[in-house]
Design a protein around this motif. Structure first.
Motif, short mmCIF file in Angstrom:
data_model
loop_
_atom_site.label_atom_id
_atom_site.label_comp_id
_atom_site.label_asym_id
_atom_site.label_seq_id
_atom_site.Cartn_x
_atom_site.Cartn_y
_atom_site.Cartn_z
N ILE A 4 57.80 59.53 22.82
CA ILE A 4 57.02 58.57 23.61
C ILE A 4 57.38 58.69 25.09
O ILE A 4 56.51 58.73 25.97
CB ILE A 4 57.25 57.13 23.11
CG1 ILE A 4 56.80 56.99 21.66
CG2 ILE A 4 56.53 56.13 24.01
CD1 ILE A 4 55.34 57.27 21.44
N TYR A 5 58.69 58.78 25.39
CA TYR A 5 59.12 58.97 26.79
C TYR A 5 58.40 60.18 27.40
O TYR A 5 57.79 60.10 28.46
CB TYR A 5 60.62 59.25 26.85
CG TYR A 5 61.54 58.06 26.89
CD1 TYR A 5 61.40 57.04 27.81
CD2 TYR A 5 62.63 58.00 26.01
CE1 TYR A 5 62.28 55.98 27.85
CE2 TYR A 5 63.53 56.94 26.05
CZ TYR A 5 63.35 55.93 26.97
OH TYR A 5 64.22 54.89 27.01
N ALA A 6 58.55 61.31 26.75
CA ALA A 6 58.08 62.58 27.32
C ALA A 6 56.56 62.66 27.40
O ALA A 6 56.02 63.46 28.17
CB ALA A 6 58.61 63.75 26.49
N PHE A 35 66.54 63.85 24.50
CA PHE A 35 65.62 63.41 25.54
C PHE A 35 65.30 64.59 26.45
O PHE A 35 66.14 65.05 27.21
CB PHE A 35 66.22 62.24 26.32
CG PHE A 35 66.49 61.05 25.45
CD1 PHE A 35 65.46 60.21 25.05
CD2 PHE A 35 67.77 60.78 24.99
CE1 PHE A 35 65.69 59.13 24.23
CE2 PHE A 35 68.03 59.70 24.17
CZ PHE A 35 66.98 58.87 23.78
N SER A 36 64.07 65.06 26.36
CA SER A 36 63.69 66.30 27.04
C SER A 36 62.18 66.36 27.23
O SER A 36 61.41 65.79 26.44
CB SER A 36 64.15 67.50 26.20
OG SER A 36 63.53 68.69 26.61
N VAL A 67 66.44 53.99 31.65
CA VAL A 67 65.98 54.67 32.87
C VAL A 67 66.48 56.11 32.87
O VAL A 67 65.74 57.04 33.19
CB VAL A 67 66.45 53.92 34.13
CG1 VAL A 67 66.00 54.65 35.40
CG2 VAL A 67 65.89 52.49 34.14
N ALA A 68 67.74 56.31 32.50
CA ALA A 68 68.28 57.68 32.41
C ALA A 68 67.52 58.49 31.37
O ALA A 68 67.20 59.66 31.59
CB ALA A 68 69.77 57.63 32.08
N GLU A 69 67.21 57.86 30.23
CA GLU A 69 66.48 58.55 29.18
C GLU A 69 65.08 58.95 29.64
O GLU A 69 64.59 60.05 29.36
CB GLU A 69 66.41 57.66 27.93
CG GLU A 69 67.76 57.48 27.25
CD GLU A 69 67.78 56.34 26.24
OE1 GLU A 69 68.84 56.13 25.62
OE2 GLU A 69 66.75 55.65 26.08
N ALA A 70 64.42 58.03 30.37
CA ALA A 70 63.09 58.33 30.90
C ALA A 70 63.14 59.49 31.89
O ALA A 70 62.32 60.42 31.81
CB ALA A 70 62.51 57.08 31.56
N PHE A 102 68.86 65.04 38.51
CA PHE A 102 69.86 63.97 38.49
C PHE A 102 70.50 63.84 37.11
O PHE A 102 71.72 63.80 36.96
CB PHE A 102 69.21 62.65 38.90
CG PHE A 102 70.15 61.48 38.90
CD1 PHE A 102 70.92 61.18 40.02
CD2 PHE A 102 70.27 60.66 37.78
CE1 PHE A 102 71.79 60.10 40.01
CE2 PHE A 102 71.13 59.59 37.77
CZ PHE A 102 71.89 59.30 38.88
N THR A 103 69.68 63.77 36.08
CA THR A 103 70.21 63.51 34.74
C THR A 103 70.89 64.73 34.12
O THR A 103 71.65 64.59 33.16
CB THR A 103 69.10 63.01 33.79
OG1 THR A 103 68.00 63.95 33.79
CG2 THR A 103 68.59 61.65 34.24
#
Length: 398
Positions: A278-280, A193-194, A298-301, A361-362
């Motif tokens: 999709i997130y990124a 996740f990046s 939420v953390a992944e987003a 944060f993440t």
């Protein structure tokens, strides 16, 4: 105790991407120090991919109203399972959930004086309002029954790993004794996740337009407060906003959502690689659920550089400092969600600020460090047990 610590690990399923709990379990599994631990898994549903550890299958019963899940029934193989466990002779038992399988494991552990660890994966108490909304007179007695049984389960464990102080505080309001609780957040795999996964052409191939994209990613079940998601969509349509609603995930509510959100794009269940892109590539993450224990999505987003507008409730709320790294909304206030979404979409300075704060944060949520803490704790628990000095509850108070 032998040179390697023996762990009997009980989990309803060993399907890696089924939900947030299963992803947490596999992040632990993938980092097991094999030179220090010997692990046998006891499960209802076997892994779909290659699996390097021994596992023992337990009969299951499918859940009629949720095809994705089954209930393991250890009572059907009680004597065989007990024999397997005694033969393995575990130093510690880890239990994933307080299910029938989990209660069997806890009963066995307590009878044999074997220490028990568990992770508070699922906030079942919050589900009751959704499951019984059409029979409101049952909500309070059933919720009280669930609370009573969960308190009884977790108070008989030696270590309970809870993802946030906020969730511990909420459980204490229900009368839970937090003496054996320890804060243990979930990690993020920065390789998966990046912001580097951004691919606008991928989204354009899905939507066929250049509008801004609002993402909702979750299992599509009603306890995720999907009625509010529908209302946000309908409010956006009524305002003729040029935005796309992207829905990632599957579940029993999908067909109903498709009927009520006809212009939204439903992508179904995505693996990590597909979901990370999709997130990124989206512009805002919308999350209405208040039933999360932690809120992995939420953390992944946030780790993907996606500004978040989420419900102020449940475990996921503890990620967001309102107006600093995202927005929190009254859980059922569709206007608040949409107003905040529009504010992000129309203000690049605000959007970029949220992105940077979210990434900061993440960046602290590292699976290797978290898993090391977990296995260090299990080593200590097993050692204390082996010398017959383990207290009834470890001192995790704070």
């Amino acid at each position: 105790m032998s040179s390697r610590i023996r762990i009997a690990f009980f989990a309803e399923n060993l399907i890696e991407d089924l939900d947030g709990a299963s992803r947490t379990i596999f992040n632990i599994i993938n980092l097991i120090p094999k030179d220090k631990f010997e692990v046998v898994f006891y499960t209802g549903l076997p892994p779909k991919k290659s699996f390097e550890f021994k596992y023992v299958l337990v009969p299951t019963l499918s859940i009629p109203f949720n095809k994705d899940y089954s209930v393991a029934l250890p009572q059907l193989v009680y004597f065989q399972l007990s024999h397997e466990l005694k033969k393995f002779n575990p130093d510690i038992i880890h239990i994933s959930t307080p299910s029938l399988l989990g209660n069997f494991a806890l009963g066995f552990a307590n009878s044999q004086k074997i220490p028990v660890s568990t992770i508070y994966h699922t906030h079942f108490i919050s589900y009751i309002d959704y499951y019984f909304e059409k029979i409101p007179t049952l909500i309070r007695p059933i919720k009280n029954w669930v609370i009573k049984n969960q308190k009884n389960f977790y108070e008989r464990c030696n270590a309970v790993y809870v993802p946030s102080r906020g969730m511990i505080n909420e459980l204490k309001t229900y009368g839970f004794n937090s003496q054996n609780f320890k804060i243990w957040p979930r990690g993020i795999n920065a390789d998966k996740f990046s912001v580097k996964k951004r691919n606008e052409s991928k989204l354009h191939s899905i939507t066929g337009n250049g509008y801004k994209n609002i993402l909702f990613a979750s299992r599509l079940v009603w306890e995720k407060n999907l009625k509010t998601l529908i209302k946000v969509y309908q409010d956006a349509i009524s305002k003729s906003l040029k935005v796309n609603f992207i829905i990632a995930g599957d579940g029993v509510a999908k067909e109903s959502l498709q009927k009520q959100m006809p212009k939204a794009f439903f992508l179904g269940h995505l693996d990590h690689n597909e979901l990370s892109t999709i997130y990124a590539s989206c512009d805002v993450f919308l999350f209405t659920s208040i039933s999360e224990t932690y809120g992995n999505v939420v953390a992944e987003a946030m780790a993907s550089g996606l500004p978040c507008v989420i419900a102020n409730g449940g475990g996921s709320a503890y990620f967001i400092e309102h107006g600093v790294n995202g927005f929190l909304c009254e859980p059922e206030n569709s206007k608040a969600y949409l107003d905040n979404i529009i504010a992000i979409l129309e203000n690049d300075v605000l959007s970029n600020s949220f992105r940077l704060r979210g990434l900061e944060f993440t960046s602290k949520l590292d699976w290797e460090n978290l898993t090391k803490t977990y296995f260090d704790d299990l080593t200590l628990i097993a050692y204390q047990s082996s010398i017959n000095k383990i207290p009834s509850e470890l001192d995790f108070s704070f």
